[in-house]
Design an enzyme around this catalytic site. Structure first.
Site, PDB file in Angstrom:
ATOM      1  N   ARG A   1       0.835  -1.218   0.000  1.00 32.36           N
ATOM      2  CA  ARG A   1       0.000   0.000   0.000  1.00 32.36           C
ATOM      3  C   ARG A   1       0.863   1.257   0.000  1.00 32.36           C
ATOM      4  O   ARG A   1       0.468   2.283  -0.556  1.00 32.36           O
ATOM      5  CB  ARG A   1      -0.976  -0.001   1.179  1.00 32.36           C
TER       6      ARG A   1
ATOM      7  N   SER B   1      -4.621   4.825   6.011  1.00 32.41           N
ATOM      8  CA  SER B   1      -4.485   3.402   5.687  1.00 32.41           C
ATOM      9  C   SER B   1      -4.138   3.195   4.219  1.00 32.41           C
ATOM     10  O   SER B   1      -3.432   2.260   3.872  1.00 32.41           O
ATOM     11  CB  SER B   1      -5.788   2.653   6.004  1.00 32.41           C
TER      12      SER B   1
ATOM     13  N   GLU C   1     -18.907   4.634   0.989  1.00 30.78           N
ATOM     14  CA  GLU C   1     -18.215   4.120  -0.192  1.00 30.78           C
ATOM     15  C   GLU C   1     -19.077   4.163  -1.444  1.00 30.78           C
ATOM     16  O   GLU C   1     -18.572   4.411  -2.547  1.00 30.78           O
ATOM     17  CB  GLU C   1     -17.738   2.680   0.059  1.00 30.78           C
TER      18      GLU C   1
ATOM     19  N   PHE D   1     -14.483  -3.221   1.071  1.00 27.48           N
ATOM     20  CA  PHE D   1     -15.421  -2.090   1.008  1.00 27.48           C
ATOM     21  C   PHE D   1     -15.392  -1.364  -0.336  1.00 27.48           C
ATOM     22  O   PHE D   1     -16.262  -0.551  -0.612  1.00 27.48           O
ATOM     23  CB  PHE D   1     -15.148  -1.126   2.171  1.00 27.48           C
TER      24      PHE D   1
ATOM     25  N   ASP E   1      -7.842  -7.847  12.254  1.00 29.73           N
ATOM     26  CA  ASP E   1      -9.239  -7.382  12.233  1.00 29.73           C
ATOM     27  C   ASP E   1     -10.230  -8.513  11.938  1.00 29.73           C
ATOM     28  O   ASP E   1     -11.419  -8.406  12.230  1.00 29.73           O
ATOM     29  CB  ASP E   1      -9.424  -6.271  11.189  1.00 29.73           C
TER      30      ASP E   1
ATOM     31  N   HIS F   1      -5.409  -3.563   1.767  1.00 34.02           N
ATOM     32  CA  HIS F   1      -5.700  -4.570   2.793  1.00 34.02           C
ATOM     33  C   HIS F   1      -6.413  -5.785   2.207  1.00 34.02           C
ATOM     34  O   HIS F   1      -7.289  -6.371   2.826  1.00 34.02           O
ATOM     35  CB  HIS F   1      -6.537  -3.964   3.922  1.00 34.02           C
TER      36      HIS F   1
END
Lengths: 316, 282
Positions: A13, A40, A61, A86, A120, A112
């Site tokens: 990322r 993030s 989103e 998402f 998570d 992610h």
């Protein structure tokens, strides 16, 4: 076999973040959107450099995808970013209508991705996103393997005119591809030429595939390793040529079996070069909490499992 | 820009077009098309700075329009044809294989005037917000308009977009609701009551105007007023147009039953008696 050096573990990322900034400097049409995940997604540097081209959308989103499509229609090149789940499953219909069917120049920045999101747990770990995005007509699906390649793929995505799904991850992983190698959309990169078995991998599993190939080499097995960084459009020619040569193929991916790269390659080979295959993937289940390393081992997504699959396919 | 009398004539012809198109196609959505005819006719003939001769999907330097409620395709296609984007004769191809005027608006068939596809509801406000933001980023002084159904505002994404547009001060965004109070399964109040719609939009930080959606002069005033208020406070505007489902054809008026049903040939003939042919049928 060809040696790959890990120049220092980095998260993919962050490669996206650096690539986004570079793309933004190169082209004023590049804009970035996020749904409350600026940090993030590593968009901080872009947002600081280009505050007027950064759009905070809040935790919404669906709206973000629509706004991105509107921006694209006016000539911008929007990168809309969130966690993989998402920016795919949550907003599938929005992507389908506004981006894919709408033919808008939107880049879906998907961080992610996969099980290596880690602690998570399953609500945030998608192992289905490649299947979803692959299914959309015209959608380019890119899953680079390390920091450098993610950076270069981001720059390439900005230059490409059309919808792109760009998938990357959270954990720090080996960084081993050339720093400034221009990324070619639609090209499968042959990382190591071999003759006994073909290992096709994408994303985080490319490094694992190279480790597996090294282990196999010590047993006298010469494995060809192919990095399928672009899942759609797929570089069929490279895959078919390799399968015809080695007569055994393993496909490794951080994704479930349904609709993943394994099924995609199987479809190509069934049509063009029927070849025994083994799959290294998440199967048909959800993830769970754990460290990325623990989860990769528990779900069979590491070098050891790839090497085992390679030997199995060679004996068929 | 057309005069009010001219726009009334266009609206009458557009209503004839809608009924004839849907009748010929044997399917489609006449009810909401008839309720939003005057809103859309006024927008295209009296308000929007958009030229069919120089139209591009990108809309640079021009006002832009998004149809959020994609099933209102018949009225959209008829207004575009009557405004000169393509020949009215093409209206005869609604919903046919190979036609540019698909069941719901598409951009895959290069239909002039259409910047984004729609059909899956609740998304157009987001798209229009993106257009408005894109124009602001480019330093353009033009507007994004979007037409929504009232039933459609039951979609959660609408309210995401509402928050977004107000937060980002999109004063070049003007949304219109075809507030006919009907949806497929019945009256909106019975299906999923929306409470005080105007108060909701105000609470989301929008300017609001309530106007008669069948009075061309009132519609024109509402559009002009929206621009004025937006400029004064830097916020987007929602114009809630009070309308009647199926307006202009007595047996279709005021009921959800004509949301998505085509009239028979006899019913079409009956409707034609009630709507003046002003510009020549296609």
């Amino acid at each position: 076999m060809k040696k790959y050096i890990d120049t220092g573990k980095k998260d993919t990322r962050s490669g996206f973040g650096v690539g986004l900034l570079e793309a933004g400097k190169a082209d004023p049409r590049v804009v970035a959107l996020t749904a409350d995940l600026k940090g993030s997604l590593k968009m901080d540097a872009f947002a600081a450099e280009f505050p007027d081209r950064f759009v905070q959308c809040g935790i919404a989103e669906a709206n973000m995808v629509g706004v991105a499509s509107g921006l694209a229609i006016t000539g911008k090149i929007p990168f809309a970013g969130s966690f993989a789940e998402f920016i795919t499953g949550r907003v599938y219909d929005q992507i389908r209508q506004e981006v894919a069917y709408g033919h808008t120049n939107v880049k879906l920045a998907s961080s992610h991705a996969g099980i290596t999101l880690g602690e998570d747990g399953a609500t945030h770990q998608t192992m289905e996103d490649i299947a979803l995005m692959r299914a959309l007509p015209g959608m380019v699906v890119i899953n680079p393997c390390d920091f450098n390649q993610t950076k270069n793929a981001t720059i390439a995505a900005a230059k490409y005119d059309g919808p792109v799904y760009l998938r990357f991850g959270r954990p720090s992983v080996p960084n081993f591809t050339p720093e400034d190698e221009p990324f070619e959309i639609g090209k499968a990169y042959v990382m190591n030429e071999g003759k006994d078995v073909t290992i096709i991998a994408t994303g985080h599993l490319v490094w694992e595939a190279l480790q597996a190939a090294e282990a196999l080499e010590s047993e006298g097995i010469c494995a060809e390793v192919i990095n399928v960084a672009t899942i759609k459009p797929l570089d069929e020619a490279t895959i078919v040529a390799s399968a015809l040569k080695t007569k055994g193929v393993v496909v490794a991916e951080e994704h479930n079996s349904a609709g993943g790269l394994g099924e995609l390659v199987a479809g190509v080979l069934a049509r063009r070069a029927p070849t025994p295959m083994e799959m290294v993937n998440g199967g048909d289940r959800f993830g769970q909490s754990g460290t990325p390393k623990e989860l990769m081992a528990a779900y069979g997504l590491d070098a050891a499992h790839i090497a085992k699959a390679a030997k199995k396919v060679m004996n068929r | 820009m057309a005069t009010i009398e001219e726009m009334k004539k266009v609206a009458s012809q557009v209503r004839r077009d809608i009924i004839r198109m849907v009748c010929m196609a044997k399917s489609g959505h006449p009810g909401g098309s008839l309720s939003s005819t005057d809103i859309l006719t006024t927008l295209y003939f009296g308000v929007m700075k958009q030229d069919p001769a120089t139209w591009t999907r990108e809309g640079k330097g021009q006002d832009m329009f998004i149809l959020s409620a994609g099933h209102l395709a018949p009225v959209y296609y008829a207004v575009l044809a009557r405004a000169g984007y393509y020949p009215a004769s093409e209206l005869a191809t609604l919903r046919q294989y190979g036609s540019r005027i698909q069941g719901h608006p598409s951009v895959e068939h290069d239909l002039p005037g259409v910047s984004q596809c729609s059909g899956s509801l609740g998304q157009g406000l987001s798209v229009a917000a993106g257009l408005a933001l894109g124009k602001k980023m480019s330093g353009e002084d033009s507007y994004a308009y979007v037409l929504c159904g009232d039933g459609e505002t039951e979609e959660g994404q609408f309210w995401e977009a509402a928050m977004f547009a107000a937060h980002h001060n999109l004063d070049n965004l003007i949304a219109m609701t075809d507030w006919n109070g009907q949806q497929i399964d019945g009256p909106v109040d019975e299906v999923s009551g929306q409470g005080d719609l105007e108060a909701k939009w105000k609470a989301f930080g929008w300017n609001t105007i309530v106007a008669d959606g069948h009075d061309i002069e009132a519609i024109l005033n509402a559009y002009n007023e929206a621009k004025k208020i937006n400029k004064s406070n830097g916020k987007p505007c929602m114009i809630l147009f009070r309308t009647e489902m199926g307006h202009g054809v007595d047996f279709m008026a005021g009921t959800h039953k004509w949301h998505g049903k085509a009239p028979s040939e006899e019913q079409c003939a009956e409707a034609m008696k009630q709507l003046e042919e002003t510009l020549g049928d296609f």
